[in-house]
Scaffold this active site. Structure first.
Site, PDB file in Angstrom:
ATOM      1  N   LYS A 175       0.845  -1.184   0.000  1.00  0.00           N
ATOM      2  CA  LYS A 175       0.000   0.000   0.000  1.00  0.00           C
ATOM      3  C   LYS A 175       0.883   1.237   0.000  1.00  0.00           C
ATOM      4  CE  LYS A 175      -1.775   2.858   2.880  1.00  0.00           C
ATOM      5  NZ  LYS A 175      -1.938   4.064   2.003  1.00  0.00           N
ATOM      6  N   GLU A 250      10.376   2.027  10.301  1.00  0.00           N
ATOM      7  CA  GLU A 250      11.377   3.092  10.181  1.00  0.00           C
ATOM      8  C   GLU A 250      10.614   4.404  10.195  1.00  0.00           C
ATOM      9  OE1 GLU A 250      14.402   2.731  10.649  1.00  0.00           O
ATOM     10  OE2 GLU A 250      14.540   0.552  10.433  1.00  0.00           O
ATOM     11  N   CYS A 284      13.378  11.811   6.196  1.00  0.00           N
ATOM     12  CA  CYS A 284      13.468  11.437   7.610  1.00  0.00           C
ATOM     13  C   CYS A 284      14.885  11.629   8.131  1.00  0.00           C
ATOM     14  CB  CYS A 284      13.008  10.006   7.816  1.00  0.00           C
ATOM     15  SG  CYS A 284      13.865   8.793   6.802  1.00  0.00           S
ATOM     16  N   GLU A 383       9.814  16.830  15.154  1.00  0.00           N
ATOM     17  CA  GLU A 383      10.146  16.715  13.736  1.00  0.00           C
ATOM     18  C   GLU A 383       9.373  17.748  12.926  1.00  0.00           C
ATOM     19  OE1 GLU A 383      10.955  13.211  10.521  1.00  0.00           O
ATOM     20  OE2 GLU A 383       9.138  13.031  11.716  1.00  0.00           O
TER      21      GLU A 383
END
Length: 482
Positions: A175, A250, A284, A383
């Site tokens: 997906k 992750e 990331c 973040e």
């Protein structure tokens, strides 16, 4: 009229049971619809899992070199389509042309790398304590692997999950993120052309709450690999472990570059800017914090501001830095900029939306630099998935290490220094899964492990290289007496 792209299930291109579709717009020009995709549901996902499960035994028993041949041919198909794939990536995700072309090439390289690895999968022979006994191990596939991938690397991340899964003999349901799903379907088409048997790969587009949850919880899936935000990743991890699956996640990062007093300020600023503003900060592993020794702080800040203000912003097709991927991502970045100002950080460069007709209808944010940042501020702790770099001044190297590690994430970290001692201390003491010396925090080699510490990863299994294969295999130990 935009034609709807179909799901790929059991070797066929099919429409969703819902009959609904969703549009993907060009983030550089929100008035342009790039593609239309299937708005699938849990039933569509269950059908895909069933197809993968039915194909598993046959694919598992396909010799490794034959699996490798198919992966190699798929990589060649992608290579022959590189120009078109690059254009689609620019249009759907917004990367600059150079960044998009590099990502497409990485996907090609990944398929070729794991094509070779497929022939090497085996085991080890050990000495037996008994006579007339051969003692050895064999690696067998986990089974059906469910892959859930993000939008920020829409061809590289699906490739680095999918290629080792297939090389190891697993069947797959995938997906992709709904913001930029087109490249995953292009991979499916390439594998189909390369001769992948029906059902071994199935790609279903649609919302995570429907498609992703079914992939995770369906009793026929055996492993789950997820890349995305830490918040969603924790939910996925809980769902998968509750369902008894093997799982790797992750997740996010708050990546530092430590700039020591021995570093050249201009060189360090270029490394930090490339790591923080490249891919519009939507990696990331992007550098979010520059932790700088007071001895060179002012010179570094001046050089970083110059670099930020020199970046050419506009549509990725012909500019250095493209847009953020969506209005939500742009608005989130702008909100963090406002929060940083409210908390007392100094806005030294950028901080707004650029002017001009070329960027009027896109989701653009100026490359932004904050100074006078305290390491406890939200801008230094949370973040920010956009082109924002916080500069934190420190008195010495020990203070820099403390600040670098003082976050809940631990994905990538780098140091810029001319001191061999500082470089090796940083390697030893940085709490990060990827550590670099005199390099940007972004950029990964495909044949070595990748993964983070703390909230950046489930800390269960690494991706890429031999470690990527480990996640998709189980060792079987054989005692053969004769």
């Amino acid at each position: 009229m935009t034609e709807s792209t179909k799901n790929y299930v059991n070797g066929e291109w099919v429409v969703s049971e819902t009959g609904d579709t969703f549009d993907v717009e060009n983030p550089a020009n929100s008035n342009e619809i790039v593609s239309r995709y299937q708005q699938s549901n849990s039933t569509d996902a269950a059908v895909a899992v069933s197809a993968a499960a039915e194909s598993q035994d046959s694919w598992k028993n396909t010799p490794g070199p034959e699996r490798g041949r198919i992966l190699r041919e798929a990589g060649t198909v992608l290579a022959n389509q590189k120009e078109g794939l690059t254009g689609l990536l620019v249009s759907e995700e917004g990367k600059s042309y150079a960044e998009a072309a590099g990502e497409v090439q990485r996907a090609i390289d990944i398929f070729h790398y794991f094509a070779a690895k497929a022939a090497d999968l085996g085991g080890t022979v050990k000495g037996s304590s008994g006579k007339n006994t051969t003692l050895y191990t064999r690696k067998v596939p986990v089974g059906v692997a469910a892959l859930i991938t993000p939008w920020n690397y829409p061809i590289a991340i699906p490739a680095w999950k999918l290629a080792p899964a297939l090389a190891a003999g697993n069947s797959v349901v995938l997906k992709p993120a709904s913001v930029a799903p087109g490249l995953s379907l292009k991979i499916a088409k390439a594998l189909d052309e390369a001769g992948l048997p029906a059902g071994v790969l199935n790609v279903v587009t649609g919302p995570g709450r429907e498609v992703g949850s079914e992939f995770i919880e369906n009793e026929s899936t055996d492993a789950v690999s997820f890349t995305g935000s830490s918040q969603v990743g924790q939910t996925v991890y809980d769902q998968a472990t509750d369902a008894g699956k093997r799982v790797q996640t992750e997740l996010g990062g708050k990546n530092p570059t430590v700039v020591t007093g021995s570093a050249d300020p201009s060189k360090a600023a270029d490394i930090v800017a490339t790591g923080g503003f490249g891919t519009t900060g939507q990696s990331c592993t992007a550098c979010s914090r520059a932790i700088v020794d007071s001895a060179i702080h002012d010179d570094f800040v001046a050089a970083l501001i110059d670099r930020a203000e020199s970046i050419d912003i506009g549509p990725g097709s012909d500019h250095e830095m493209g847009p953020q991927v969506s209005a939500n991502e742009r608005d989130s970045t702008l909100e963090y900029i406002d929060i940083a100002v409210e908390e007392g950080a100094t806005l030294a460069a950028g901080g707004g939306v650029p002017d001009g007709t070329a960027v009027a209808n896109g989701y653009f944010v100026e490359p932004t630099v904050f100074t006078n940042v305290d390491s406890e501020m939200r801008i230094a702790q949370e973040e920010v998935f956009g082109p924002v770099i916080s500069v934190i001044e420190v008195d010495d190297f020990n203070g820099a290490i403390d600040v670098a590690n003082n976050v809940q994430y631990g994905l990538s970290a780098s140091v810029v220094t001319e001191s061999h001692n500082e470089a090796n201390r940083f390697i030893d003491e940085a709490d990060a899964g990827v550590v670099k010396v005199n390099q940007k925090t972004t950029g990964l080699e495909l044949h070595v492990p990748f993964g983070g510490f703390k909230r950046s990863s489930s800390e269960t299994w690494r991706e890429q290289g031999d470690s990527g294969l480990d996640f998709y295999t189980i060792e079987k130990t054989v005692y053969d007496s004769y």
